[in-house]
Design a protein around this motif. Structure first.
Motif, mmCIF file in Angstrom:
data_model
loop_
_atom_site.group_PDB
_atom_site.id
_atom_site.type_symbol
_atom_site.label_atom_id
_atom_site.label_comp_id
_atom_site.label_asym_id
_atom_site.label_seq_id
_atom_site.Cartn_x
_atom_site.Cartn_y
_atom_site.Cartn_z
ATOM 1 N N ALA A 257 -10.816 -27.714 -14.922
ATOM 2 C CA ALA A 257 -12.051 -28.416 -14.775
ATOM 3 C C ALA A 257 -13.148 -28.185 -15.882
ATOM 4 O O ALA A 257 -13.834 -29.422 -16.738
ATOM 5 C CB ALA A 257 -13.042 -27.804 -13.472
ATOM 6 N N MET A 258 -12.884 -27.009 -16.831
ATOM 7 C CA MET A 258 -13.616 -26.723 -18.016
ATOM 8 C C MET A 258 -13.268 -27.638 -19.254
ATOM 9 O O MET A 258 -13.917 -27.981 -20.095
ATOM 10 C CB MET A 258 -13.671 -25.383 -18.223
ATOM 11 C CG MET A 258 -14.656 -24.568 -17.280
ATOM 12 S SD MET A 258 -14.869 -22.804 -17.778
ATOM 13 C CE MET A 258 -13.277 -22.185 -17.370
ATOM 14 N N ARG B 169 -19.207 -23.281 -16.478
ATOM 15 C CA ARG B 169 -18.516 -22.244 -15.728
ATOM 16 C C ARG B 169 -19.101 -22.483 -14.280
ATOM 17 O O ARG B 169 -18.384 -22.308 -13.186
ATOM 18 C CB ARG B 169 -18.905 -20.765 -16.174
ATOM 19 C CG ARG B 169 -18.472 -19.787 -15.304
ATOM 20 C CD ARG B 169 -16.974 -19.471 -15.214
ATOM 21 N NE ARG B 169 -16.690 -18.898 -16.573
ATOM 22 C CZ ARG B 169 -15.363 -18.644 -16.582
ATOM 23 N NH1 ARG B 169 -14.522 -18.554 -15.647
ATOM 24 N NH2 ARG B 169 -14.910 -18.027 -18.021
ATOM 25 N N LEU B 170 -20.286 -22.703 -14.019
ATOM 26 C CA LEU B 170 -21.065 -22.584 -12.907
ATOM 27 C C LEU B 170 -20.738 -24.000 -12.010
ATOM 28 O O LEU B 170 -20.207 -24.131 -10.782
ATOM 29 C CB LEU B 170 -22.483 -22.860 -12.859
ATOM 30 C CG LEU B 170 -23.306 -22.987 -11.574
ATOM 31 C CD1 LEU B 170 -23.147 -21.906 -10.751
ATOM 32 C CD2 LEU B 170 -24.648 -22.883 -11.865
ATOM 33 N N THR B 171 -20.482 -25.160 -12.755
ATOM 34 C CA THR B 171 -20.103 -26.349 -12.215
ATOM 35 C C THR B 171 -18.605 -26.414 -11.720
ATOM 36 O O THR B 171 -18.193 -26.784 -10.395
ATOM 37 C CB THR B 171 -20.220 -27.512 -13.042
ATOM 38 O OG1 THR B 171 -21.619 -27.726 -13.436
ATOM 39 C CG2 THR B 171 -19.698 -29.037 -12.400
ATOM 40 N N SER B 172 -17.692 -25.741 -12.501
ATOM 41 C CA SER B 172 -16.511 -25.514 -11.942
ATOM 42 C C SER B 172 -16.192 -24.720 -10.968
ATOM 43 O O SER B 172 -15.251 -24.817 -10.042
ATOM 44 C CB SER B 172 -15.547 -25.032 -13.087
ATOM 45 O OG SER B 172 -15.925 -23.682 -13.643
ATOM 46 N N PHE B 173 -17.007 -23.744 -10.614
ATOM 47 C CA PHE B 173 -17.117 -22.653 -9.531
ATOM 48 C C PHE B 173 -17.574 -23.447 -8.590
ATOM 49 O O PHE B 173 -16.917 -23.317 -7.157
ATOM 50 C CB PHE B 173 -18.152 -21.603 -9.768
ATOM 51 C CG PHE B 173 -18.412 -20.429 -8.647
ATOM 52 C CD1 PHE B 173 -17.339 -19.714 -8.210
ATOM 53 C CD2 PHE B 173 -19.523 -20.850 -8.075
ATOM 54 C CE1 PHE B 173 -17.584 -18.980 -7.080
ATOM 55 C CE2 PHE B 173 -20.163 -19.945 -7.055
ATOM 56 C CZ PHE B 173 -18.920 -19.199 -6.344
ATOM 57 N N LEU B 174 -18.655 -24.141 -8.483
ATOM 58 C CA LEU B 174 -19.166 -24.858 -7.284
ATOM 59 C C LEU B 174 -18.328 -26.016 -6.670
ATOM 60 O O LEU B 174 -18.130 -26.228 -5.450
ATOM 61 C CB LEU B 174 -20.641 -25.548 -7.530
ATOM 62 C CG LEU B 174 -21.375 -24.170 -7.658
ATOM 63 C CD1 LEU B 174 -23.030 -24.929 -8.142
ATOM 64 C CD2 LEU B 174 -21.915 -23.310 -6.640
#
Length: 334
Positions: free
Chosen positions: A231-232, A238-243
């Motif tokens: 995703a990155m 990092r936050l967007t890929s986590f969510l």
């Protein structure tokens, strides 16, 4: 664990499971029977299993008086609650998008909880029920939000600081409940937060946070790093890929952790009893009946206990699939 192939062994295993299930269900079954009995039947020398059931105990616990114009309003409220619950439980069988059914069900519950005291003169037990919902919901939201971020960070960071944090959290979790009561009572006295939902929520989040961090960390560690790295590479931070990537994959584990948090907040007695004087939750409210000198109060305590258990049963049934997936996640390695 190897599969039991011997017929005698399988019979023995099933026998043990049945005995354990009966042993676990008998207290709740007996309490349910007591809640529908009159005082005479409940305290008979010989246990009474065949009797004329009555709703009087439930009415005394929940309802102060019904409107004179329409005494059947209570049955309509109960029917509405049952219909909303059934719609949410069987949403996948309805030819509509399940998300909209769940949202509509939550809105329906909220409207129903608001309308009940407008239509019926309720006892204080209803206020305690609303207090329990408020404390439980906000404890879950706060604990899971912090636990997800902390658990994910500790799952991806392998430095010494992560080890220290995890050991400190484990030590904090090992402390008895009594160790938290006086500090939070002192904090509540200084901040004028005694007898408020905010203080109870803060205390429950603090007590439960080490558990959520450890449990969610174990779920996030089972999620491959390749997913977020992909995703990155595509431009997500990092936050967007986590969510958008990690949370959907670990969703069953998050649901399982949220259910354990729900049970902790819903059933907490000591912290609520000390930190509140009037804004009690259901476990403290039930103790009013069990600690009464009048033995007739015990049938009311049975009705109050069964009433408090039903919402938990509904929630567990609703999230049963996610709970099983979450508890079994990582149990089998390919």
């Amino acid at each position: 664990m190897d599969r039991v192939n011997s017929p005698a062994g399988r019979v023995f295993v099933h026998f043990v499971l049945v005995v354990f299930a009966v042993y676990s269900l008998v207290p709740f079954f007996w309490t349910t029977l007591q809640s529908f009995k009159t005082f005479k039947d409940a305290f008979s020398r010989v246990p009474v299993f065949i009797f004329q059931p009555t709703w009087k105990n439930y009415q005394e616990v929940w309802i102060r008086s019904l409107p004179d114009a329409d005494s059947s309003v209570g049955y309509f409220i109960l029917m509405a609650a049952v219909i909303i619950t059934c719609l949410m439980l069987f949403a996948r069988y309805i030819p509509l998008k399940s998300t909209w059914i769940y949202i509509g069900g939550l809105i329906g519950y909220g409207l129903l909880l608001w309308a009940i005291p407008q239509l019926v003169y309720m006892q204080k037990y209803y206020k305690y029920f609303i207090n329990t919902i408020i404390v439980t919901v906000f404890t879950i939201l706060t604990s899971i939000s912090i636990g997800c971020l902390a658990g994910y960070a500790l799952a991806r960071y392998a430095g010494m600081a992560a080890v220290v944090i995890l050991i400190a959290a484990l030590a904090f979790r090992a402390l008895p409940r009594l160790a938290f009561v006086l500090p939070y009572f002192w904090i509540g006295s200084l901040t004028n937060l005694l007898d408020t939902h905010i203080l109870v929520i803060i205390a429950l989040v603090a007590v439960n946070q080490p558990f959520t961090i450890w449990m969610l960390r174990s779920f996030f560690m089972d999620v491959p790093k390749d997913l977020e790295e992909s995703a990155m590479v595509d431009g997500a931070n990092r936050l967007t890929s986590f969510l958008n990537v990690i949370v959907p994959v670990a969703w069953p584990g998050i649901i399982s952790t949220a259910l354990f948090t729900l049970l902790l907040a819903y059933n907490e007695f000591l912290l609520v009893r000390v930190l509140t004087q009037t804004n009690w939750t259901l476990p403290v409210a039930i103790s009013r009946y069990t600690g009464a000198e009048d033995p007739a109060q015990l049938t009311l305590a049975a009705a109050a206990s069964v009433s408090a258990t039903i919402p938990i049963i509904v929630v567990i049934l609703f999230f049963q699939k996610h709970l099983v997936k979450g508890l079994s996640a990582g149990a089998v390695k390919g």
